[in-house]
Design a protein around this motif. Structure first.
Motif, mmCIF file in Angstrom:
data_model
loop_
_atom_site.group_PDB
_atom_site.id
_atom_site.type_symbol
_atom_site.label_atom_id
_atom_site.label_comp_id
_atom_site.label_asym_id
_atom_site.label_seq_id
_atom_site.Cartn_x
_atom_site.Cartn_y
_atom_site.Cartn_z
ATOM 1 N N LEU A 157 19.507 -6.046 0.626
ATOM 2 C CA LEU A 157 18.087 -6.162 0.337
ATOM 3 C C LEU A 157 17.326 -5.083 1.086
ATOM 4 O O LEU A 157 17.751 -4.638 2.159
ATOM 5 C CB LEU A 157 17.532 -7.525 0.767
ATOM 6 N N LEU A 158 16.187 -4.694 0.538
ATOM 7 C CA LEU A 158 15.294 -3.782 1.247
ATOM 8 C C LEU A 158 14.276 -4.600 2.023
ATOM 9 O O LEU A 158 13.760 -5.609 1.541
ATOM 10 C CB LEU A 158 14.573 -2.867 0.261
ATOM 11 N N ARG A 159 13.993 -4.165 3.248
ATOM 12 C CA ARG A 159 12.955 -4.780 4.079
ATOM 13 C C ARG A 159 12.026 -3.679 4.577
ATOM 14 O O ARG A 159 12.368 -2.495 4.563
ATOM 15 C CB ARG A 159 13.586 -5.519 5.267
ATOM 16 N N ARG A 160 10.844 -4.083 5.044
ATOM 17 C CA ARG A 160 9.875 -3.099 5.516
ATOM 18 C C ARG A 160 9.229 -3.582 6.808
ATOM 19 O O ARG A 160 8.868 -4.749 6.941
ATOM 20 C CB ARG A 160 8.790 -2.874 4.449
ATOM 21 N N GLN A 161 9.116 -2.662 7.765
ATOM 22 C CA GLN A 161 8.377 -2.905 9.003
ATOM 23 C C GLN A 161 7.396 -1.756 9.160
ATOM 24 O O GLN A 161 7.806 -0.614 9.395
ATOM 25 C CB GLN A 161 9.309 -2.968 10.205
ATOM 26 N N GLY A 162 6.125 -2.053 8.984
ATOM 27 C CA GLY A 162 5.131 -0.994 9.028
ATOM 28 C C GLY A 162 5.359 -0.024 7.887
ATOM 29 O O GLY A 162 5.416 -0.413 6.728
ATOM 30 N N ALA A 163 5.524 1.246 8.212
ATOM 31 C CA ALA A 163 5.756 2.275 7.200
ATOM 32 C C ALA A 163 7.236 2.588 7.033
ATOM 33 O O ALA A 163 7.595 3.502 6.303
ATOM 34 C CB ALA A 163 4.997 3.544 7.573
ATOM 35 N N GLN A 164 8.106 1.843 7.709
ATOM 36 C CA GLN A 164 9.531 2.135 7.672
ATOM 37 C C GLN A 164 10.289 1.096 6.856
ATOM 38 O O GLN A 164 9.982 -0.099 6.911
ATOM 39 C CB GLN A 164 10.105 2.188 9.091
ATOM 40 N N ALA A 177 11.001 -4.241 -5.205
ATOM 41 C CA ALA A 177 9.701 -4.529 -5.821
ATOM 42 C C ALA A 177 8.760 -5.181 -4.816
ATOM 43 O O ALA A 177 7.584 -4.830 -4.721
ATOM 44 C CB ALA A 177 9.891 -5.433 -7.041
ATOM 45 N N LYS A 178 9.290 -6.110 -4.036
ATOM 46 C CA LYS A 178 8.467 -6.837 -3.062
ATOM 47 C C LYS A 178 8.066 -5.967 -1.878
ATOM 48 O O LYS A 178 6.916 -6.007 -1.428
ATOM 49 C CB LYS A 178 9.237 -8.062 -2.563
ATOM 50 N N CYS A 179 8.985 -5.154 -1.383
ATOM 51 C CA CYS A 179 8.742 -4.441 -0.129
ATOM 52 C C CYS A 179 8.210 -3.022 -0.297
ATOM 53 O O CYS A 179 7.542 -2.504 0.597
ATOM 54 C CB CYS A 179 10.023 -4.389 0.701
ATOM 55 N N ALA A 180 8.514 -2.396 -1.415
ATOM 56 C CA ALA A 180 8.102 -0.998 -1.596
ATOM 57 C C ALA A 180 7.073 -0.815 -2.695
ATOM 58 O O ALA A 180 6.297 0.139 -2.662
ATOM 59 C CB ALA A 180 9.331 -0.125 -1.877
ATOM 60 N N GLY A 181 7.076 -1.711 -3.677
ATOM 61 C CA GLY A 181 6.077 -1.626 -4.736
ATOM 62 C C GLY A 181 6.025 -0.252 -5.376
ATOM 63 O O GLY A 181 7.045 0.312 -5.796
ATOM 64 N N THR A 220 0.842 -1.188 0.000
ATOM 65 C CA THR A 220 0.000 0.000 0.000
ATOM 66 C C THR A 220 0.872 1.230 0.000
ATOM 67 O O THR A 220 2.016 1.203 0.427
ATOM 68 C CB THR A 220 -0.904 0.026 1.237
ATOM 69 N N ARG A 221 0.342 2.341 -0.471
ATOM 70 C CA ARG A 221 1.102 3.579 -0.513
ATOM 71 C C ARG A 221 1.263 4.157 0.885
ATOM 72 O O ARG A 221 0.354 4.101 1.704
ATOM 73 C CB ARG A 221 0.422 4.604 -1.420
ATOM 74 N N THR A 222 2.439 4.670 1.136
ATOM 75 C CA THR A 222 2.695 5.373 2.381
ATOM 76 C C THR A 222 3.389 6.677 2.036
ATOM 77 O O THR A 222 3.653 6.964 0.871
ATOM 78 C CB THR A 222 3.614 4.557 3.317
ATOM 79 N N THR A 223 3.695 7.472 3.020
ATOM 80 C CA THR A 223 4.434 8.709 2.768
ATOM 81 C C THR A 223 5.924 8.440 2.629
ATOM 82 O O THR A 223 6.682 9.339 2.289
ATOM 83 C CB THR A 223 4.213 9.712 3.918
ATOM 84 N N GLY A 265 4.305 -1.356 -10.185
ATOM 85 C CA GLY A 265 3.891 0.042 -10.120
ATOM 86 C C GLY A 265 4.952 1.048 -9.757
ATOM 87 O O GLY A 265 4.651 2.243 -9.602
ATOM 88 N N ALA A 266 6.207 0.618 -9.609
ATOM 89 C CA ALA A 266 7.280 1.568 -9.313
ATOM 90 C C ALA A 266 7.624 2.376 -10.556
ATOM 91 O O ALA A 266 7.451 1.910 -11.683
ATOM 92 C CB ALA A 266 8.519 0.825 -8.817
ATOM 93 N N ARG A 267 8.125 3.592 -10.351
ATOM 94 C CA ARG A 267 8.688 4.363 -11.451
ATOM 95 C C ARG A 267 10.060 3.773 -11.776
ATOM 96 O O ARG A 267 10.804 3.390 -10.876
ATOM 97 C CB ARG A 267 8.855 5.837 -11.076
#
Length: 357
Positions: free
Chosen positions: A249-256, A282-286, A166-169, A312-314
């Motif tokens: 690698l990029l990882r995501r926890q919540g909005a971070q 691609a997987k974590c930030a989309g 989902t989109r976040t800031t 959907g990434a640029r």
């Protein structure tokens, strides 16, 4: 077939003997001189100019960096640095690459002869890439084991999940580059203001060299630039450079977002690999991400950039005119992963657009 004319400048007789033998074993390469220092090289080059120079740094009478700057000022020629794999050597080599060298081949202090033979493919590929490079781009913009199996990024990444992004800031910019990338990254990152999106970078570079490279960028940039550590957060105003010899690698926890630095096999002949980074983004930030592929040889990053675009990434590629080697961007464009092609001078502006999306 036109052969690549190579001049080897190294004060080690062992290096001159082994490297000459390795290069002369290739049908498309001709060693026109193997000399012990730059003064001898300049004398030899008065009668025949090489297509590529393979250059040591620490030599008597004239050091490699002084010679490199002289060559780039008088007659720009592709230079491959053959440098000792030490912390001190890393600092000096980064200075050489900033002065215009297109690639670096490492060599140890011990076991030198066998090491060079074991890594012959890397040396030959670097010479071929240098011969095809647009070295004038560097001047004007100024300035591994033999692989049996070619792995994909799947050997590092977990299987795709069903978790929709989902989109976040929080925005993230992922950049991948190789030959010519040290100068290209300097041009891009040095132009960014203090408030810029969080950036993660894979630059193909050997172990021990990325820390010195990041430190040099940090000294000339408004944003903070440093070598990534495991679990570092990706934050505005900061660029994290993947450590040489490790995947990032990029990882995501919540909005971070944060990075994971891991071991693993070479992917597309590289560690760190651009594909590993891009596929994790691609997987974590989309759609919250921007993917940028810049100058470099080969196809690393092409598959990952396509995955980023598909979620959907640029996605951007550096244009051919501003690339030192238009290999990685060309392959990404061919596979359909690039939405927009821009010159090097325009990449910083595209990055800053992430803050307004």
């Amino acid at each position: 077939m036109k052969r690549i004319k190579v001049m080897l400048v190294d004060d080690s007789a062992v290096v001159r003997q082994v490297v000459t033998g390795l290069l002369e074993g290739e049908r498309d390469v001709e060693v026109i001189g193997a000399v012990a220092d730059p003064l001898l090289a300049m004398t030899r080059m008065k009668t025949e100019w090489p297509d590529v120079i393979v250059l040591d740094i620490e030599m008597p009478r004239m050091d490699g960096i002084t010679f490199l700057k002289k060559i780039m000022g008088e007659r720009p020629t592709p230079v491959v640095i053959c440098s000792t794999l030490t912390e001190k050597g890393a600092q000096t080599t980064i200075e050489a690459m900033a002065a215009g060298a297109v690639a670096v081949i490492t060599k140890p202090k011990l076991g030198l002869k066998q090491y060079l033979k074991d890594n012959a493919d890397d040396l030959v590929n670097a010479v071929r890439a240098a011969a095809r490079s647009n070295v004038r781009r560097i001047v004007s913009s100024h300035a591994p084991p033999v692989i049996v199996e070619k792995h994909s990024a799947s050997v590092i990444l977990p299987p795709p999940g069903s978790d929709a992004m989902t989109r976040t800031t929080q925005r993230v910019v992922a950049i991948g580059t190789s030959t010519g990338g040290t100068q290209a990254l300097e041009a891009v990152l040095a132009g960014l203001p203090r408030v810029s999106p969080g950036i993660v970078v894979v630059q193909h570079m050997p172990e021990k060299f990325t820390e010195a490279f990041a430190a040099r960028l940090d000294s000339i940039c408004q944003i903070e630039v440093r070598e990534a550590r495991n679990n570092d957060r990706v934050i505005q105003g900061q660029a994290l450079i993947a450590p040489g010899g490790k995947h990032m690698l990029l990882r995501r926890q919540g909005a971070q977002y944060f990075v994971e630095v891991v071991d693993g096999p070479l992917v597309n002949r590289h560690r760190p690999s651009v594909d590993v980074l891009f596929r994790s983004v691609a997987k974590c930030a989309g759609p919250n991400a921007l993917g940028v592929i810049m100058t470099g040889m080969g196809d690393d990053g092409a598959a990952g950039l396509l995955e980023m675009r598909n979620v959907g990434a640029r996605t951007l590629a550096q244009d051919e005119a501003s690339c030192v080697v238009f290999g990685m961007p060309k392959e990404a464009i061919k596979r359909g992963g690039v939405a927009k092609t821009v010159p090097l001078a325009g990449i910083g502006r595209e990055i800053m657009q992430e803050l307004t999306l």
